[in-house]
Design an enzyme around this catalytic site. Structure first.
Site, PDB file in Angstrom:
ATOM      1  N   GLU A 132       0.868  -1.177   0.000  1.00 37.91           N
ATOM      2  CA  GLU A 132       0.000   0.000   0.000  1.00 37.91           C
ATOM      3  C   GLU A 132       0.903   1.225   0.000  1.00 37.91           C
ATOM      4  OE1 GLU A 132      -3.138  -0.029  -0.414  1.00 37.91           O
ATOM      5  OE2 GLU A 132      -3.489  -2.172  -0.183  1.00 37.91           O
ATOM      6  N   CYS A 141      -1.856   9.493   2.764  1.00 39.82           N
ATOM      7  CA  CYS A 141      -1.452   8.951   1.466  1.00 39.82           C
ATOM      8  C   CYS A 141      -2.441   9.281   0.356  1.00 39.82           C
ATOM      9  CB  CYS A 141      -1.237   7.439   1.549  1.00 39.82           C
ATOM     10  SG  CYS A 141      -2.693   6.525   2.095  1.00 39.82           S
TER      11      CYS A 141
END
Length: 455
Positions: free
Chosen positions: A210, A244
């Site tokens: 991720e 993010c």
């Protein structure tokens, strides 16, 4: 041999007893995890405030409340997820029945980041437990209070042979990556993701990455400027931009450039107006190096709003940058902070060209009511996931998969997708012994004719 090989082998031995596999046991452990979080909410909030200066309301919303939702959703559906799936279609030969069995990998390693240090350590752990695995969690050394709390909380809740926590720096992570895990789950930067992927390749360990990327917010001329500005500003202020999927930069249609800038300034002012009042806490940047990196970006364009910063507190106000040169470094790197560059566009072709300069962002956001542009955005730009007329919200539902594509990651998780990530789907054909298919073991032209009839 890694210094953590013995830890992994002890977990694999525990796993081999079958104790982690019954659905009842998995639910029991998930409920124990939920209870441990609930019993220690205040300590978790204080640790997050100490590490990142997060307000209790923001920390609960982004780090604790989400986990309750994820655990509850998993508990509700876990029994069904664990059931073998019988196929309607038959295998090649008559008499056979195909079934898919979800099975755990064994001992999995979870490498967690610093920006949401509690949530991003526990969320994948929920999936690992739900799928029937053992796990080793490595929290980030950049957030030591939360890292220590994770160690304390998880070691009180689970035996080390089932769930273990290993604290340490990059050398600890490297040593863990040399151990014989059955699965790796990493959240962090693309640069470190490459190293994790290389380490996994050495042992052929399956993995999920991720990562991140330059996530654009695209504002067309028919967008509602006030709502658009409020929602982009909210996505950028959250965790001081250290998210993010935060809007990394804006591309706005030239016809509404000035209108959006004015609306953004008002939105940031509104969301930050209580900054000096008692009880308001705005997150700080994680360390001095990251702070200095943000400061270095300020000279690359015109500060249209914000720019205030204080190194002693690692405070950095939400900042709008305009008039950026084509070679600006801030447009080459993921910002991961509260600076928001704003660029103009004339046609959607320009938008696609700019976004595709940095392939596969983790997220993308489009603000428009034009259906044709929405369709073009979804189908013509490659990104992990996103929103139309909002930011961030696509990762809040356990029913939606979350993950990147290409340079922004491999694999997905949340809800059922977490269970899938930490499960190997084993395909089994059970063939009847009551009869034999005529000619099955023969060769030659006649057999070829029979085979062709099966396809």
């Amino acid at each position: 041999m890694s210094m953590y090989t013995d830890l992994v082998l002890s977990q694999q031995t525990y796993f081999s007893t079958g104790h982690t596999r019954p659905v009842k046991e998995r639910k029991k452990q998930l409920m124990a995890l939920r209870q441990a979080i609930s019993d220690n909410e205040e300590a978790i909030l204080e640790a997050l405030h100490g590490d990142l200066h997060k307000s209790h309301s923001e920390a609960f919303m982004t780090e604790i409340g989400y986990l309750y939702k994820e655990i509850d959703f998993t508990l509700k559906h876990l029994k069904k997820w664990c059931e073998p799936k019988s196929l309607d279609s038959r295998p090649l030969l008559p008499g056979g029945k195909g079934t898919i069995y979800p099975q755990p990998y064994g001992s999995v390693l979870i490498l967690a980041p610093w920006n949401y240090p509690f949530q991003l350590a526990i969320a994948p752990l929920i999936g690992a437990i739900a799928a029937g695995n053992c796990a080793v969690v490595k929290p980030s050394e950049m957030t030591p209070r939360t890292s220590h709390l994770l160690h304390w909380l998880l070691t009180r809740t689970f035996p080390e042979s089932y769930v273990a926590v290993v604290q340490g720096d990059v050398h600890t992570a490297e040593a863990l990556l040399e151990a014989p895990f059955d699965y790796l789950f990493f959240t962090g930067s693309p640069a470190i993701g490459k190293k994790v992927m290389a380490a996994a390749a050495k042992q052929l360990i399956p993995h999920t990455l991720e990562l991140g990327g330059k996530s654009p917010a695209i504002v067309h001329k028919d967008a509602d400027m006030k709502k658009t500005a409020d929602r982009i500003a909210w996505g950028k202020v959250l965790n001081a931009g250290q998210t993010c999927v935060a809007p990394d930069y804006i591309m706005v249609h030239e016809d509404v450039y000035t209108s959006l800038l004015d609306a953004l300034k008002q939105s940031f002012q509104k969301q930050m107006k209580h900054i000096d009042k008692e009880g308001f806490e705005y997150p700080k940047l994680v360390h001095d190096k990251h702070f200095d990196r943000m400061v270095s970006f300020l000279d690359e364009g015109t500060i249209a709003f914000g720019g205030e910063h204080d190194r002693s507190r690692r405070f950095f106000a939400p900042t709008i940058l305009t008039n950026l040169p084509s070679n600006a470094r801030i447009m080459e790197e993921e910002i991961f902070g509260p600076i928001l560059p704003v660029l103009q566009y004339r046609s959607f072709t320009q938008v696609k060209a700019q976004v595709n300069k940095h392939p596969n962002p983790l997220a993308a956001y489009l603000f428009t009511e034009t259906a044709s542009l929405q369709k073009e955005f979804i189908h013509d730009i490659s990104f992990g996931g996103g929103c139309i007329n909002d930011t961030i919200l696509h990762l809040t539902s356990p029913e939606l998969p979350f993950g990147g594509i290409g340079s922004s990651g491999t694999g997905q998780y949340h809800g059922k997708y977490s269970f899938d990530t930490f499960s190997h789907y084993k395909s089994i054909v059970k063939q009847s012994t009551r009869f034999e298919v005529p000619g099955r073991y023969k060769r030659g032209p006649r057999m070829l004719k029979m085979i062709k009839k099966l396809f």
